[in-house]
Design an enzyme around this catalytic site. Structure first.
Site, short mmCIF file in Angstrom:
data_model
loop_
_atom_site.label_atom_id
_atom_site.label_comp_id
_atom_site.label_asym_id
_atom_site.label_seq_id
_atom_site.Cartn_x
_atom_site.Cartn_y
_atom_site.Cartn_z
CG ASP A 128 47.49 61.40 -28.52
OD1 ASP A 128 47.48 62.43 -29.21
OD2 ASP A 128 46.57 60.55 -28.50
C1 SPV Z 1 44.76 57.67 -31.96
O1 SPV Z 1 45.18 56.68 -32.56
O2 SPV Z 1 45.44 58.67 -31.74
C2 SPV Z 1 43.37 57.71 -31.50
C3 SPV Z 1 42.62 56.44 -31.36
O3 SPV Z 1 42.86 58.78 -31.23
S1 SPV Z 1 42.82 55.84 -29.76
O4 SPV Z 1 44.25 55.84 -29.43
O5 SPV Z 1 42.22 54.50 -29.72
O6 SPV Z 1 42.11 56.77 -28.85
MG MG Z 2 44.20 60.40 -31.52
#
Ligand code: SPV
Ligand code: MG
Length: 291
Positions: A61
């Site tokens: 991510d």
């Molecule tokens: C996601 O789910 O991509 C988020 C929330 O941004 S967290 O992973 O808790 O940061």
């Molecule tokens: Mg996110």
């Protein structure tokens, strides 16, 4: 017979959920099926998670996928469900111009709202490393104003997420940024924390003046109960990555056992039946269309 949804649902009720006195339960999803599981398990809204959608493509991510990739996955969730989908749009995929394009595309696909965060592009997932950087308050306030100016319907929700606490900028900065983003037009503030306890968030909530609805994702402070969140004025609580993490664990355990044992006999009673999957797909309704 329930109508089979072959076009995006009109799940625009996110704004109403944000105004309810109790915190709304929202589950993170990474594809259409995980979104359907969220809906059938009793959640009232879906978070189209950037972490989840990235992981479903086996990449981290960190702004590697494009807006089109995220939009396609999110549109599939909308098509398959009838509850509002809030899209995690990271930093808005670039500048104000990117944010404008994003809002017009996401709104056109029946998505209930978007959430953008005040980190620099490319962003890294909030739980990786300690050197994450924020854009200036001015720059992010401009993105929020641009998102608001672009939406066609007032119902389309713009959530501003501040990563000030995640970046170690402190409570005063988080509070100042949150107020500024509301002044720029944000409908709600997502205040994020990576602490293992809810203390940091509770401290923020104790000084938040109810200026706008609050959104939380208690990913690291998982002992926060939704009733306590409601008592502190939280409007939306996002269980952001539990569909993904549950699926990863279950698939790994199941496949390891099959590989070790040489047959799938021992796992059959532990996994979903084919009928369970047919039900999630609404197979009967599709078949009836051809009857
Ligand atoms: C996601 O789910 O991509 C988020 C929330 O941004 S967290 O992973 O808790 O940061
Ligand atoms: Mg996110």
């Amino acid at each position: 017979m329930t109508r089979v949804r072959v076009a995006p649902s009109e799940a625009t009720g996110l704004r109403a959920l944000l105004e309810e006195p109790c915190a709304t339960k929202c589950a993170g999803a990474y594809d259409a099926l995980s979104a359907v599981i969220a809906e059938t398990s009793g959640f009232d809204a879906i978070w189209a998670s950037s972490f989840g959608i990235s992981a479903s493509r086996a990449v981290p991510d960190m702004s590697l996928l494009t807006m089109t990739d995220y939009l396609a996955a999110t549109a599939h969730m909308v098509e398959a469900t009838s509850i509002p989908v809030l899209a995690d749009c990271d930093t808005g995929f670039g500048s104000c111009a990117n944010v404008a394009l994003m809002v017009s595309r996401y709104e056109a696909f029946g998505i209930a709202g978007v959430c953008i965060e005040d980190k620099v592009f490319p962003k890294m997932n909030s739980f990786v490393g300690d050197n994450q950087a924020l854009v200036t308050e001015d720059e992010f306030a401009r993105k929020i104003a641009c998102a608001c100016a672009t939406r066609r319907a007032d119902d389309f929700v713009i959530v501003a997420r501040t990563e000030a606490l995640v970046c170690g900028a402190g409570q005063a900065e988080a509070l100042r940024r949150a107020r500024r983003y509301v002044d720029a037009g944000a409908d709600a503030i997502f205040i994020h924390s990576k602490q293992r306890s809810a203390d940091e968030i509770m401290q923020f909530l104790s000084v938040w003046d109810g200026y706008a609805p609050i959104v939380l994702a208690p990913t690291t402070y998982s002992d926060l109960h939704i009733d306590d969140a409601t008592s502190c004025g939280v409007s939306l609580i996002i269980y952001a990555n539990h569909t993904l993490r549950a699926a990863v664990r279950a698939a790994t355990l199941t496949l390891t056992e099959i590989a070790d044992k040489g047959s799938s006999e021992t796992v059959e009673s532990e996994i979903a039946s084919l009928a369970d999957v047919f039900e999630l797909e609404r197979l009967d309704e599709w078949v009836a269309l051809d009857a």
